[in-house]
Motif scaffolding. Structure first.
Motif, short mmCIF file in Angstrom:
data_model
loop_
_atom_site.label_atom_id
_atom_site.label_comp_id
_atom_site.label_asym_id
_atom_site.label_seq_id
_atom_site.Cartn_x
_atom_site.Cartn_y
_atom_site.Cartn_z
N ASN A 30 0.84 -1.21 0.00
CA ASN A 30 0.00 0.00 0.00
C ASN A 30 0.87 1.25 0.00
O ASN A 30 0.83 2.06 0.92
CB ASN A 30 -0.92 0.00 1.24
CG ASN A 30 -1.94 1.10 1.20
OD1 ASN A 30 -2.32 1.58 0.14
ND2 ASN A 30 -2.36 1.55 2.37
N PHE A 31 1.67 1.42 -1.04
CA PHE A 31 2.49 2.62 -1.17
C PHE A 31 1.67 3.76 -1.77
O PHE A 31 0.83 3.53 -2.65
CB PHE A 31 3.71 2.35 -2.05
CG PHE A 31 4.69 1.39 -1.45
CD1 PHE A 31 5.31 1.69 -0.24
CD2 PHE A 31 4.99 0.19 -2.07
CE1 PHE A 31 6.21 0.80 0.32
CE2 PHE A 31 5.89 -0.70 -1.51
CZ PHE A 31 6.50 -0.39 -0.31
N LYS A 32 1.94 4.98 -1.28
CA LYS A 32 1.24 6.15 -1.80
C LYS A 32 2.02 6.76 -2.96
O LYS A 32 3.24 6.63 -3.05
CB LYS A 32 1.05 7.20 -0.70
CG LYS A 32 0.06 6.79 0.37
CD LYS A 32 -0.21 7.95 1.32
CE LYS A 32 -1.29 7.58 2.32
NZ LYS A 32 -1.64 8.72 3.20
N GLU A 33 1.28 7.46 -3.81
CA GLU A 33 1.93 8.19 -4.88
C GLU A 33 2.68 9.39 -4.31
O GLU A 33 2.29 9.97 -3.29
CB GLU A 33 0.90 8.67 -5.90
CG GLU A 33 0.14 7.55 -6.59
CD GLU A 33 1.04 6.71 -7.48
OE1 GLU A 33 2.09 7.24 -7.92
OE2 GLU A 33 0.71 5.54 -7.74
N HIS A 34 3.77 9.76 -4.96
CA HIS A 34 4.55 10.92 -4.50
C HIS A 34 3.70 12.17 -4.61
O HIS A 34 3.15 12.46 -5.69
CB HIS A 34 5.81 11.05 -5.35
CG HIS A 34 6.89 11.86 -4.72
ND1 HIS A 34 6.74 13.20 -4.43
CD2 HIS A 34 8.14 11.53 -4.30
CE1 HIS A 34 7.83 13.66 -3.87
NE2 HIS A 34 8.71 12.66 -3.78
N PRO A 35 3.51 12.94 -3.50
CA PRO A 35 2.61 14.09 -3.56
C PRO A 35 3.15 15.27 -4.36
O PRO A 35 2.39 16.15 -4.74
CB PRO A 35 2.44 14.48 -2.08
CG PRO A 35 3.70 14.02 -1.42
CD PRO A 35 4.11 12.78 -2.16
N TYR A 36 4.46 15.30 -4.61
CA TYR A 36 5.05 16.46 -5.28
C TYR A 36 5.49 16.15 -6.71
O TYR A 36 5.35 16.98 -7.60
CB TYR A 36 6.24 16.98 -4.48
CG TYR A 36 5.93 17.17 -3.01
CD1 TYR A 36 4.95 18.06 -2.59
CD2 TYR A 36 6.61 16.44 -2.04
CE1 TYR A 36 4.66 18.23 -1.24
CE2 TYR A 36 6.34 16.60 -0.69
CZ TYR A 36 5.36 17.49 -0.30
OH TYR A 36 5.08 17.64 1.03
N THR A 37 6.04 14.97 -6.93
CA THR A 37 6.59 14.62 -8.24
C THR A 37 6.07 13.26 -8.63
O THR A 37 6.13 12.31 -7.83
CB THR A 37 8.13 14.60 -8.20
OG1 THR A 37 8.60 15.86 -7.69
CG2 THR A 37 8.69 14.35 -9.59
N ALA A 38 5.59 13.15 -9.84
CA ALA A 38 5.13 11.86 -10.33
C ALA A 38 6.33 10.95 -10.60
O ALA A 38 7.22 11.30 -11.38
CB ALA A 38 4.30 12.05 -11.60
#
Length: 904
Positions: free
Chosen positions: A496-504
């Motif tokens: 359950n890793f989250k997407e990077h909030p600043y850089t894709a």
């Protein structure tokens, strides 16, 4: 003071007349105010004889009770003070009060003796005073003189202070029947004066004064502003003989007169300090609550010196009620439960604001719920000079401060370290043994727990505490010992890793991309991997080499949908260790995961393959066997209640495998008591599952063709290409004693006679006599049947049937040419090996590799060459029988009717 307006010296005419009369009678008299009194002259009648003189002081007729007497001793030399407690050959008593006054020391007035060089003043607490002088041997070396005057109480400014009418109980409420026991209630600034009796004059002897002090709020503070402190400062006025005693603390240093301060309501409370001496009192005493108890004691006999003390009472700010409970005076229990009940998410505690003794260790135990950790940070921290140490200290301060305050010196007025701390709680449940010096590394050892679960750190502080520029690394090391278990099963349940909030950030290359990830690898790989570029070194394989060589598995955000509890990802180690590394990009670790309750991954683990299972990885070979239980382990391991064995039988390309059970026995017909599963390479479902209820399936097992063994799930995105090895996995799971489940699985690697592309035999190669296997072994013996299978010479007559006695379901019809070529090749091979002459008349196509006709001739031809192997084999059989007997005695029982066995 009352003055006569018509007198130039302020003394009334009546007093002048009495003064003239008193000069004629120097002893045993009532003294008028302002009268000078001196000791009787020495005469022949009184010289060398005992002498007692008593003087009473008469106040003005009709004067109210709020008058007191100030008596000034101008000369005094009576008796000698012995050991600070006894008057020798003379003394003086001062009786303050009588039966009619509110207070009185008439019952035990104590004794003064010794000599003074400077005038000393006694200021009474009442309007009645009696003085008694006594000499055992009256001479010219015994003398005294004094005068007196009357004053209204409130005129004694040093005793009552300013505006005494506003504070009638400033000196406390006198306890009935006592001389100097007083109670102070609700003290505030300048409202309570704690003084020695007769202050500011010389205090009486044989005192035991008690003062009960109280303020409305903690912390209560006892202090001296500008007044001098003088309790037993000198035992005589001669500085050479009696040097001045500086202010001293401790009972051992104050044997005669002292003041003792207790941290509470009475003598049962902790003693803050015992003080004596003279000078500027350097301390402010700050209690731990709203109450202090003060005790003042003077010795039964002493000098006509020392003026006592004057303390003020107030309260000291700095009390903050932390959401917890205090144990004793300096230990706090600050729990997550208390914080939760208070409705706050963070708690606060301050530095110690009250007194504490030397070598104090104040603890703040911040206790979370099971598995939590505490975060502590200091918005303010300041170091001041230690102003009120209890004992001096010249050493270094402590080398650490970890939610504990330590002091070598102690303090009467609070800590010199001012700190203001915040704390909150984080779940720090660990699933293994924490690795010292790391934020989240753990070692999960088989000898601690055989099976369990784990997840990403519950303590989300780890995502906030990584050094700048460094990613968060959490390494979970699974370790065992082959004497306990030889393999690790790790099953990843969720990712359950989250997407990077600043850089894709993509996860196309899990290893190379800067993405949050899980990497699984073996630091000490066994089997075929150990024989690759890693070599045979026993040095653990670090993560960067595993990444470079792509050894292991890597999971990132793109695998969140492919890995689930319904479809978990399972890794079985080939050796005794397995590593799981969590890597989180530091650029967003705190923003994405700090105080985030969701796990980044969840997994379960199990240590399997105990000593009774024998070797776990069986290298590719022409033949071999698996024997359970492994007899060599019976001598040093205790049979478990439940066991799981996983064998990996490695295979070579272009070779069929024939598995066959030489013997098999289960504890019962129930599959839970014993179950053998066989998995082909890359298959999720078992190829064959055998237990007590279907044990007959083990009688005839089909040959596993090279095509079947070459199947692999090459599209699995989690498996690295270089890690893919082909092996047959055999799993046994049993819940009973190993003596109740036994089996022996043998296998043989089979070759095919060369064939053309249309499936016909390549007769030209057979007749040329040069058939070799791909491994260099000869295809020396053709097995019976129509599948054209063959084995090398070393497997002929080796005591194990290596040729399967099976035929294909589709009957193969050989052409005449194929039959001739096959028979010719077989005859040539047996003749070359020395078997053909012993087979006169026996059809070669019907012989298997352990046929009596074939093997009897070979043994007789060998002659004495067979003797040594035979003896060795006999000895091995004897040892094996003994081991089995020992195992049977260990787990002896009668066979159950449910037991199923198949012996060959």
């Amino acid at each position: 003071m009352i003055r006569n307006p018509g007198s130039d010296d302020g003394i009334p005419e009546k007093s002048r007349a009495i003064l003239k009369y008193s000069k004629r009678d120097h002893c045993n008299k009532t003294v008028e105010i302002y009268e000078d009194v001196s000791s009787p002259p020495v005469t022949a009648e009184n010289f060398g004889r005992p002498l007692t003189c008593t003087y009473r002081f008469r106040a003005f007729r009709g004067s109210p009770k709020d008058w007191i007497l100030r008596i000034r001793f101008k000369k005094f030399k009576v008796g000698t003070l012995i050991n600070g407690t006894t008057c020798h050959k003379g003394y003086m008593q001062i009786v303050d009060g009588n039966a009619k006054t509110d207070v009185s020391n008439r019952k035990e007035p104590g004794l003064f003796c010794g000599e003074i060089e400077q005038p000393q003043t006694f200021i009474s607490e009442t309007n009645f005073v009696k003085i008694v002088f006594h000499a055992d041997n009256f001479t010219d070396q015994t003398y005294f003189s004094f005068d007196s005057r009357a004053e209204q109480q409130f005129e004694v400014y040093l005793r009552y202070g300013q505006h005494p009418e506003l504070y009638p109980n400033r000196r406390g409420e006198v306890v009935a029947g006592s001389y100097c026991e007083r109670v102070f209630r609700d003290c505030r600034l300048q409202t309570c004066y704690v003084q020695s009796a007769a202050y500011p004059g010389v205090y009486p002897r044989n005192l035991h004064c008690r003062y009960h002090l109280n303020t409305r709020l903690p912390y209560i503070k006892l202090y001296i502003e500008n007044e001098e402190f003088n309790i037993d400062g000198q035992r005589c006025e001669n500085i050479m003989t009696c040097p001045m005693r500086p202010i001293t603390s401790g009972s051992e240093n104050c044997p005669y007169d002292y003041i003792r301060i207790y941290d509470g309501k009475d003598e049962s409370a902790s003693v803050i300090g015992t003080f004596c001496g003279m000078g500027k009192f350097p301390y402010s005493i700050i209690g731990t609550s709203q109450d202090l108890f003060v005790e003042f004691v003077s010795s039964p006999a002493g000098p006509l010196l020392n003026t006592g003390f004057h303390f003020n009472v107030g309260n000291w700010p700095g009390h903050v009620e932390a959401p917890g409970s205090r144990v004793g005076t300096c230990d706090w229990l600050l729990t997550a439960e208390s914080l939760k009940k208070s409705g706050d998410t963070e708690g606060i505690f301050l530095s110690v604001a009250h007194w504490y003794p030397p070598h104090t260790s104040c603890t703040y135990l911040m206790q979370g719920f099971p598995g939590q950790v505490v975060r502590l940070y200091f918005p303010s921290f300041r170091i001041n000079r230690i102003e009120s140490p209890i004992v001096p200290w010249n050493g270094d301060c402590g080398n650490a401060m970890f939610v504990r305050f330590e002091s070598k010196t102690g303090s009467y007025s609070g800590s010199s370290l001012y700190y203001w701390a915040h704390y909150d709680f984080f779940n720090n449940t660990r699933f293994g043994e924490p690795v010292p010096g790391t934020a989240c590394d753990e070692v999960i050892a088989s000898w601690k727990q055989r099976i369990g679960r784990l997840r990403s750190p519950l303590n989300t502080l780890v995502y906030k505490q990584a050094p700048p520029g460094e990613d968060v690394h959490c390494l979970y090391r699974f370790v065992t010992d082959k004497r306990i278990f030889a393999r690790v099963i790790l099953t990843i349940l969720t990712v359950n890793f989250k997407e990077h909030p600043y850089t894709a950030i993509s996860c196309q290359n899990c290893y190379e991309d800067r993405a949050d990830k899980l990497i699984i690898w073996e630091p000490n790989p066994g089997g075929r991997i150990a024989n690759l570029s890693i070599g045979i070194s026993t040095t653990p394989l670090p993560l960067h080499l595993a990444v470079q060589r792509s050894l292991g598995s890597c999971l990132c955000a793109k695998h969140a949908n492919t890995v689930s509890r319904a479809r978990p990802y399972r890794v079985v180690s080939s050796g005794e260790s397995l590593n799981l590394q969590l890597i989180v990009d530091n650029a967003h670790a705190a923003a994405s995961y700090f105080k985030n309750p969701s796990p980044l991954f969840e997994a379960r683990y199990e240590f399997v393959h105990g000593p009774l299972c024998g070797p776990a990885v069986l290298a590719a070979a022409l033949d071999g066997e698996i024997v359970y239980p492994y007899l060599e382990a019976l001598g040093y391991t205790e049979p478990p209640k439940r066991i799981q064995c996983i064998w990996d039988l490695e295979i070579e390309e272009k070779r069929d495998i024939w598995l066959h059970f030489d013997s098999i026995k289960f504890a019962s017909r129930h599959c839970d008591d014993g179950n053998i599963q066989i998995y082909l390479p890359g298959r999720i479902e078992p190829y064959l599952s055998i237990c007590g209820e279907n044990v007959s399936l083990a009688r005839e097992l089909p040959i596993l063709s090279a095509g079947e063994l070459g199947f692999e799930s090459l599209d699995d995105p989690l498996v690295i290409e270089k890690e893919k090895t082909r092996s047959i996995r055999i799993i046994f799971i049993g819940s009973a004693s190993p003596a109740r489940a036994t089996f022996k699985i043998a296998w043989t690697g089979l070759y095919h006679l060369p064939k053309n592309s249309d499936g016909t035999l390549m007769t030209s190669r057979l007749t040329d006599g040069g058939v070799k296997s791909s491994s260099g072994q000869g295809c020396d013996f053709i097995c019976p049947g129509e599948d054209a299978l063959c084995i090398p010479a070393r497997l002929i007559c080796n005591g194990v049937v290596n040729c399967p006695n099976v035929t294909t379901t589709e009957r193969k019809f050989w052409t005449a040419e194929e039959k001739r070529a096959r028979e010719s090749y077989s005859e040539d091979s047996l003749r070359r090996l020395g078997y053909l002459d012993a087979l006169s008349g026996v059809p070669l196509g019907k012989l298997h590799d352990e046929a009596p006709e074939l093997c009897a001739g070979a043994r007789s031809a060998g002659g004495s060459d067979w003797m040594a192997p035979a003896l060795g084999a006999s000895l091995a059989i004897v040892l094996a029988v003994c081991a089995v007997a020992a195992a049977w005695r260990l787990c002896c029982r009668k066979r159950s009717p449910d037991e199923e066995s198949l012996d060959y």
